[in-house]
Design a protein around this motif. Structure first.
Motif, mmCIF file in Angstrom:
data_model
loop_
_atom_site.group_PDB
_atom_site.id
_atom_site.type_symbol
_atom_site.label_atom_id
_atom_site.label_comp_id
_atom_site.label_asym_id
_atom_site.label_seq_id
_atom_site.Cartn_x
_atom_site.Cartn_y
_atom_site.Cartn_z
ATOM 1 N N TRP A 207 0.760 -1.075 -0.099
ATOM 2 C CA TRP A 207 0.080 0.073 -0.029
ATOM 3 C C TRP A 207 0.754 1.252 -0.015
ATOM 4 C CZ3 TRP A 207 -1.577 3.079 4.734
ATOM 5 C CH2 TRP A 207 -2.325 4.106 4.256
ATOM 6 N N ARG A 208 1.774 1.338 0.887
ATOM 7 C CA ARG A 208 2.554 2.466 0.829
ATOM 8 C C ARG A 208 3.699 2.745 -0.179
ATOM 9 N NH1 ARG A 208 1.431 4.370 5.630
ATOM 10 N NH2 ARG A 208 1.011 2.912 7.429
ATOM 11 N N VAL A 209 4.105 1.809 -0.764
ATOM 12 C CA VAL A 209 4.991 1.942 -1.945
ATOM 13 C C VAL A 209 4.266 1.745 -3.206
ATOM 14 C CG1 VAL A 209 7.091 1.036 -3.054
ATOM 15 C CG2 VAL A 209 6.840 0.976 -0.639
ATOM 16 N N ALA A 210 3.545 0.554 -3.553
ATOM 17 C CA ALA A 210 3.237 0.476 -4.867
ATOM 18 C C ALA A 210 2.044 1.328 -4.902
ATOM 19 C CB ALA A 210 2.685 -1.029 -5.153
ATOM 20 N N ASP A 211 0.930 1.458 -4.200
ATOM 21 C CA ASP A 211 -0.134 2.257 -4.429
ATOM 22 C C ASP A 211 -0.097 3.494 -4.124
ATOM 23 O OD1 ASP A 211 -2.957 1.233 -5.070
ATOM 24 O OD2 ASP A 211 -3.446 2.549 -3.512
ATOM 25 N N ASP A 212 0.721 4.011 -2.955
ATOM 26 C CA ASP A 212 0.403 5.363 -2.789
ATOM 27 C C ASP A 212 1.535 6.203 -3.446
ATOM 28 O OD1 ASP A 212 -0.979 7.370 -1.137
ATOM 29 O OD2 ASP A 212 0.870 7.527 0.067
ATOM 30 N N ILE A 213 2.689 5.485 -3.385
ATOM 31 C CA ILE A 213 3.934 6.156 -4.199
ATOM 32 C C ILE A 213 3.913 6.099 -5.582
ATOM 33 C CG2 ILE A 213 6.274 6.472 -4.205
ATOM 34 C CD1 ILE A 213 6.507 5.997 -1.339
ATOM 35 N N ILE A 214 4.171 4.849 -5.887
ATOM 36 C CA ILE A 214 4.204 4.729 -7.541
ATOM 37 C C ILE A 214 3.123 5.084 -8.314
ATOM 38 C CG2 ILE A 214 4.778 2.878 -9.299
ATOM 39 C CD1 ILE A 214 6.642 1.342 -7.142
ATOM 40 N N ILE A 215 1.975 4.269 -8.084
ATOM 41 C CA ILE A 215 0.823 4.383 -8.904
ATOM 42 C C ILE A 215 0.123 5.986 -8.627
ATOM 43 C CG2 ILE A 215 -1.568 3.759 -9.299
ATOM 44 C CD1 ILE A 215 -0.790 0.816 -8.741
ATOM 45 N N ASP A 216 -0.127 6.286 -7.326
ATOM 46 C CA ASP A 216 -0.639 7.614 -7.179
ATOM 47 C C ASP A 216 -0.022 8.709 -7.417
ATOM 48 O OD1 ASP A 216 -3.211 8.722 -6.621
ATOM 49 O OD2 ASP A 216 -2.637 9.021 -4.627
#
Lengths: 495, 735
Positions: free
Chosen positions: B679-688
């Motif tokens: 959630w913190r890396v993939a979703d919040d940082i990379i995608i969003d």
């Protein structure tokens, strides 16, 4: 009644016009409630009078609107859109009721927004003219933008702008596709006509790509989903309910109405991509939900997961899958809407969405917790609830089409239980140690009236879904016929 | 027919009434719940006798999810298998309802508790009366829900919350497999109706499905997937650790749900689906091995536990393993028989343990009990009877059913002999740990707290009456399956189910030693020397030629003979089954006997061997009890010395072989950590942030840069334009 559909679509708009003339907030609330209930009641004959035996559009109304551009006012419903319309009108009164006290400032304007949005949403599901569809589609964005941006939480502006721009970007691609179809489909925006055109397969690939992005943002499919948690968290309860229950369905409805019947070849070619992304969405959404500490974010991510099921069901080209997908749209509307309403109930009391702030609610709010548990188990897909029927049909259809897809997606039912029950364990059970929670009051009469009908729906669809499925059969079989020519060799090799 | 529908509906009525109008009841919910469930029990008894007359029932009430050819219904099917389950479920449920009146007296959630056990009873009855796989699944998950809700009854306890979560999720993992099994059934048979599916099994014997690149026989695949469900529900090895934790719930539900009924659903399901399991040797072997291993595994842990309920829980797991093992060797009737007797005596043990806990103010640690015999005589002797039944001492119930399984195992080839050995070792352990608890509680040193001892008392009548009833039951029910003279009544009763025309032959018995007297022993009374063996339809059976292998007419006869009037089997099915069996038999003249091997043992001269084995297992059980008496009947240093000598083994057993820790390390913690990281890396940082906001930021920066070019001065525009022309024209000439 003549022009039944037009009444259903425009009654809320008429209500909004009346509300504009009234200055008193309380009166406006009452007007809005009456209008939404009336709208629901007059939409019921659509269902009761619906002819199960035909796939043709029913209650059709057609009139020339802008003849220069061959744009008609053309509305009607079939087995695919009928239930979505009913669901929209059914949920509207609850959105009004849950905002009764929660929206304290400018409640008059809020109610007017709700009514305008209602017209636009029903319009999207009923439009049989692409230009009309697009107008309703875009019209829907503005009231939602305002609802989030004006009545939202602390970060409302960021969330509202993100929501608006993101969906608008997709919509523009949709517009390009629609215009191309107009010129290459015989200079018409007429949806039933365009279904019979048969576009050039190479052009279809581009058209599909444009629509895919437009609809995928709306659904939202992985990886176009990140606007959703922001929008949900910031939106007031009614906004979240409408967003989750109705707006997300616009995307999946778009696939059913445009992509599958009009762009059949491209649909087949894109199927592996869509199934892959959807399986990822199911699992990824569940994992994301597990990591959340904010109730609304958790439910928002669970929507990503559940909408993944809907997407899978549509692209497996059999009756079980597609009917499951349509039913799952309704189920998601009922259940996730209800879960957001539940969050609203406790948010109104505690003004926090942090899960860790709660705990032991079973002690102080037993009735609320009972209902919340029912919606939880519906979301998990326990047999006997609506969630089971939809999910099971989708997975069953998927298994017939491509077993691995079904097996991977089915892990979502395990993960669903993990994140939802983890939430329940922290919120409903455990010790009621926080003094703030010890003096909470249980549901009041208004809240009870908001949640109880949804409980009924959960069990009705769960135990006797036949009235809902019966209306779909012909339309879904017709849709399958439309795709059958191309989808003859259905087993698409996926890696 | 309508009366049969009432059996599950009556408890549902009490659930709805109590659930909706909880506030009005003010701790009087038993006034409606108890009579309703007793009425259900009475109706179940009539069903039992009605079915014995051959009046089986199979009706659909309404279509549940009608979509194309997928058309499951809600219906009721009552045959011999269902009827016996009905009686067990309603009997135990009635007594537990009664017991609850006393046990939960004064509890804050008294009415809620009654509502939920009524709901559970309904769900379990829906499960057993189903006539199709989807309704089975409905009941299957609904009992899981009730189990969840009842485990978490004392929701303020952290341990209850965790236990309920664990129970539901582990069951869901099992249900995941089960659901896919149902998908595969539907795709293969185009139906989820029992009757249709089972009748069509012979037509699909040789089909295969691809599974992760392997081609697997479709019957094997279906059977294994369904079995995954059974592993979860019946707490078999790998999905077992929820059951002991489930003891966090109040004791009445431990007795009802986690001993007598819900956890046996897996065995019921496998028995119900025996035509599918019989068709796959691999699946049967898996079932048998998992069952045998679980029996051993549970028993080794039960040896050292100090919580009275945990011991009984692990013993339940071990006994469930016994039943599953019986299914695996094709001895379904024996497995069901053990299920029934175990239901009675294990419910008794739990309720008696509850009575002890109740009397000792909630104390569950057997190290802090002792000499309780003085305080509670009724509990003492009922628990003694229950323990004797579990240990397998003649003439108590466990003796008959356990020996039946062991005897069947003995007769099932080499593997069966191995399972028999496992079984006999487990029998010894069972006798030992059961009486370890018994002696520590009622004899031994008095280790009670002063305060607790002061208040120790016999439980009220409403608690002891169910105990006495079940104790008498533990003495009597075993005789229903007595092997000594005439026909074994349980086998006789069950035979229309397990030897119907669609049953097929248990795959593993293909390897069994040829047993004489098969057909005659099963269906006639004389000894019938040299009766021919039946042919074998099992897939992949090895061709070991023996002289008297071919004897199709008898099979045909037996198949027809068991089609009782009104049974779910149609004559056509019988014919088709024969039609398939015959050529198979010709192709594989397998020596195997035993079309109905489980019956064979009761005929003729094998009695001698059977009695010898019985005597042996009695001896084993008695020595277990004797050992427990030596070590725990009076203060003794032996246990602690032994524990010190074999520290590793002792710690392993005490800590449940570290299975919880393992799951925690492999699944729980990594999942949560992965979810958080993702959630913190993939979703919040990379995608969003990077992708989505990145596009927005790029747009804005581009705009910021480009705005410098919008100076509004004509000279600038003219200069840029001429520069452009120069570059284009220059480029044109250059290239």
């Amino acid at each position: 009644m003549d022009h039944l559909i037009s009444w259903v679509i425009f009654l809320p708009l008429i209500g909004a016009a009346i509300a504009l003339l009234v200055r008193d907030h309380q009166t406006v609330k009452i007007i809005t409630l009456v209008i939404t209930v009336a709208d629901f009641l007059i939409s019921l004959p659509l269902w009761l009078g619906f002819d199960h035996g035909t796939a043709a559009f029913q209650f059709v109304e057609k009139a020339a609107w802008i003849p220069t551009f061959h744009i008609n006012y053309h509305v009607g419903i079939d087995g695919i859109s009928l239930l979505l319309v009913i669901m929209t009108t059914f949920l509207a009164p609850f959105c009004v009721l849950c905002s009764w006290h929660a929206i304290a400032e400018r409640s008059r304007e809020f109610m007017i927004n709700l009514l305008v949005m209602q017209t636009a949403m029903i319009g999207v599901f009923c439009a049989l003219d692409m230009a009309l569809f697009y107008i309703f589609w875009e019209a829907m964005l503005i009231p939602m933008y305002l609802i989030i941006g004006v009545w939202g939480g602390v970060n409302r502006i960021y969330a509202a702008v993100k929501f608006f721009l993101y969906t608008l970007a997709g919509s523009l691609l949709l517009l390009v596709a629609l215009i191309y179809m107009f010129f290459n489909g015989g200079h018409t925006f007429d949806i039933p006509t365009l279904m019979t055109v048969g576009f050039d397969p190479r052009a279809q690939m581009w058209l599909f790509a444009a629509m895919l992005i437009a609809f995928a943002i709306k659904v939202p499919m992985f990886p176009f989903h990140t606007w959703l948690p922001h929008a949900h968290v910031q939106a007031p309860t009614a906004g979240s309910v409408i967003l989750a229950s109705v707006m997300l369905k616009m995307g999946t409805y778009g696939f059913l109405r445009f992509c599958l019947p009009m762009l059949t070849d491209a649909s087949i070619s894109y199927t592996p991509l869509i199934l892959t992304l959807s399986v990822i969405a199911v699992i990824y959404g569940a994992y994301m939900a597990l990591a959340q500490s904010d109730i609304k974010k958790l439910i928002a991510y669970s929507s990503v997961s559940h909408m993944g099921f809907v997407m899978i069901g549509m692209f497996v080209y059999n009756q079980q899958g597609i009917e499951g997908a349509i039913l799952q749209m309704i189920n998601h509307g009922v259940t996730t809407g209800a879960l957001f309403l539940c969050v609203g109930v406790i948010y109104d009391r505690r003004h926090t969405r942090e899960i860790s702030e709660y705990g032991g609610l079973a002690k102080t709010m037993p009735v609320f917790c009972t209902m919340f548990m029912i919606f939880t188990f519906s979301s998990i897909g326990l047999p006997g609830t609506n969630g089971f029927v939809g999910e099971f049909l989708v997975l069953l259809g998927a298994y017939k089409f491509h077993p691995l897809t079904s097996v991977l997606a089915a892990t979502g039912i395990v993960l669903g239980a993990v994140y939802m029950l983890h939430l329940v364990a922290r919120m409903v059970w455990s010790e009621c140690s926080n003094p703030e929670n010890q003096k909470l009051t249980d549901l009041n009469l208004r809240e009870w009236f908001v949640l109880a009908p949804l409980v009924v729906m959960v069990f009705w669809i769960g135990l006797y879904p036949a009235p809902f499925l019966d209306v779909m059969h012909e339309s879904v079989l017709h849709l399958l016929d439309q795709t059958a020519g191309v989808a003859g060799a259905q087993q698409i090799a996926m890696n | 027919m309508v009366t049969y529908a009432l059996i599950p509906l009556l408890p549902l009525v009490s659930f709805i009434v109590v659930g909706l109008f909880q506030k009005w009841f003010r701790n009087q919910a038993h006034l409606i719940c108890v009579p309703m469930v007793f009425l259900s029990f009475a109706l179940s008894l009539t069903a039992l006798f009605d079915v014995a007359q051959g009046n089986t029932v199979n009706v659909d009430f309404f279509e549940w999810i009608p979509v194309g050819s997928f058309n499951p219904t809600f219906g009721v099917m009552v045959d011999q298998l269902t009827a016996s389950m009905l009686v067990l479920v309603t009997l135990v449920s009635s007594l537990v309802h009664l017991y609850t009146v006393g046990y939960m007296h004064g509890d804050k959630g008294y009415d809620r508790f009654f509502a939920y056990i009524s709901l559970f009873t309904f769900s379990m009855l829906v499960l057993v009366t189903s006539n199709n796989f989807l309704q089975l699944f409905f009941g299957w998950e609904a009992v899981g829900l009730c189990s969840y809700l009842l485990i978490v009854h004392w929701y303020e306890r952290k341990a209850s919350c965790n236990a309920s979560l664990k129970a539901f999720i582990q069951n869901r993992v099992g249900d995941f497999g089960f659901a896919i099994g149902i998908f595969l059934i539907w795709v293969t048979f185009d139906s989820v109706d029992y009757q249709t599916v089972f009748a069509a099994v012979p037509e699909h014997l040789d089909e295969s499905v691809s599974f992760l690149g392997w081609e697997v026989n479709v019957m094997t695949m279906i059977a294994l997937l369904l079995f995954v469900g059974a592993v979860g529900k019946s707490a078999q090895f790998l999905l077992h650790s929820w059951l002991p934790d489930a003891m966090e719930g109040p004791t009445p539900i431990s007795a009802l749900i986690h001993a007598a009924t819900m956890v046996t659903a897996g065995i019921f399901m496998v028995s119900r689906c025996h035509p599918i399991f019989n068709a796959s040797e691999v699946a049967m072997m898996t079932v048998a091995i998992v069952g045998g291993f679980t029996a051993l595994f549970g028993a080794t842990i039960a040896l050292t536990q100090n919580d009275i309920k945990k011991v009984v829980a692990y013993s339940t797991m071990s006994q469930l393993g016994y039943m599953v093992m019986a299914c695996g060797i094709g001895a379904y009737a024996a497995g069901m028989f053990h299920l029934l007797t175990h239901g009675v005596f294990k419910a008794l043990l739990f309720l008696a343990a509850g009575s002890v806990i109740h009397a000792l103010a909630g104390e569950q640690d057997i190290r802090r009990m002792g000499q309780a015999k003085r305080h509670m005589p009724t509990t003492y002797w009922t628990m003694l009877w229950g323990s004797l039944a579990l240990a397998g001492i003649f003439p108590f119930a466990g003796f008959f059913s356990k020996d039946e399984i062991l005897w069947q195992a003995w007769n099932t080839g080499m593997m069966g002999k191995g399972l028999w050995l496992v079984g006999i070792i487990v029998a010894f352990m069972t006798a030992f740990y059961t009486f370890r608890v018994f002696f520590l509680v009622f004899y031994g040193a008095d280790n009670m707290d002063h305060e607790v001892r002061h208040h120790a008392h016999e439980s009220p009548k409403v608690i002891t009456i169910p105990l006495v009833t079940l104790a008498i039951g533990s003495l009597l029910v075993g005789w229903l399956g007595q092997p000594f003279w005439g026909k074994n009544p349980v086998h006789e009763y069950m035979s229309p189910v397990f030897q119907s025309a669609v049953s097929g032959t248990p795959a593993l018995q293909a390897h069994a030693t040829p047993l004489p007297d098969l057909v005659t022993a099963a269906f006639a009374d004389d000894d019938g020397h040299g009766a021919p063996a039946a042919p074998e339809a099992a897939l992949g059976a090895e061709a070991a030629v023996t002289p008297d292998a071919v004897a199709t007419p008898e099979v045909a006869m037996s198949a027809e003979a068991v089609v009782t009037p009104g049974a779910v089997v149609t004559p056509e099915a019988a014919v088709s089954a024969e039609a398939v069996v015959t050529p198979e038999a010709a192709a594989h003249p397998v020596a195997a006997a035993a079309a109905h091997g489980e019956e064979a043992g009761h005929g003729g001269h094998d009695k001698g061997a059977e009695f010898a084995l019985m005597a042996l297992s009695m001896l084993v059980a008695v020595s277990g009890i004797w050992m427990a008496h030596r070590w725990y009947g009076r203060p003794s240093q032996a246990p602690s010395r032994l524990a010190a000598a074999y520290q590793t083994l002792y710690q392993g057993s005490l800590n449940k072989w570290y299975w919880d820790e393992l799951y925690d390390a492999i699944f729980t913690r990594p999942t949560l950590r992965l979810a958080n990281r993702m959630w913190r890396v993939a979703d919040d940082i990379i995608i969003d942030k990077v992708l989505v906001d990145g596009v927005a930021i790029t747009t804005r920066i581009t705009g910021e840069i480009l705005k410098f070019f919008q100076t509004g001065r004509v000279q600038h525009y003219a200069m840029v334009m001429s520069l452009g022309i120069f570059v284009i024209v220059g480029g044109f000439f250059l290239f």
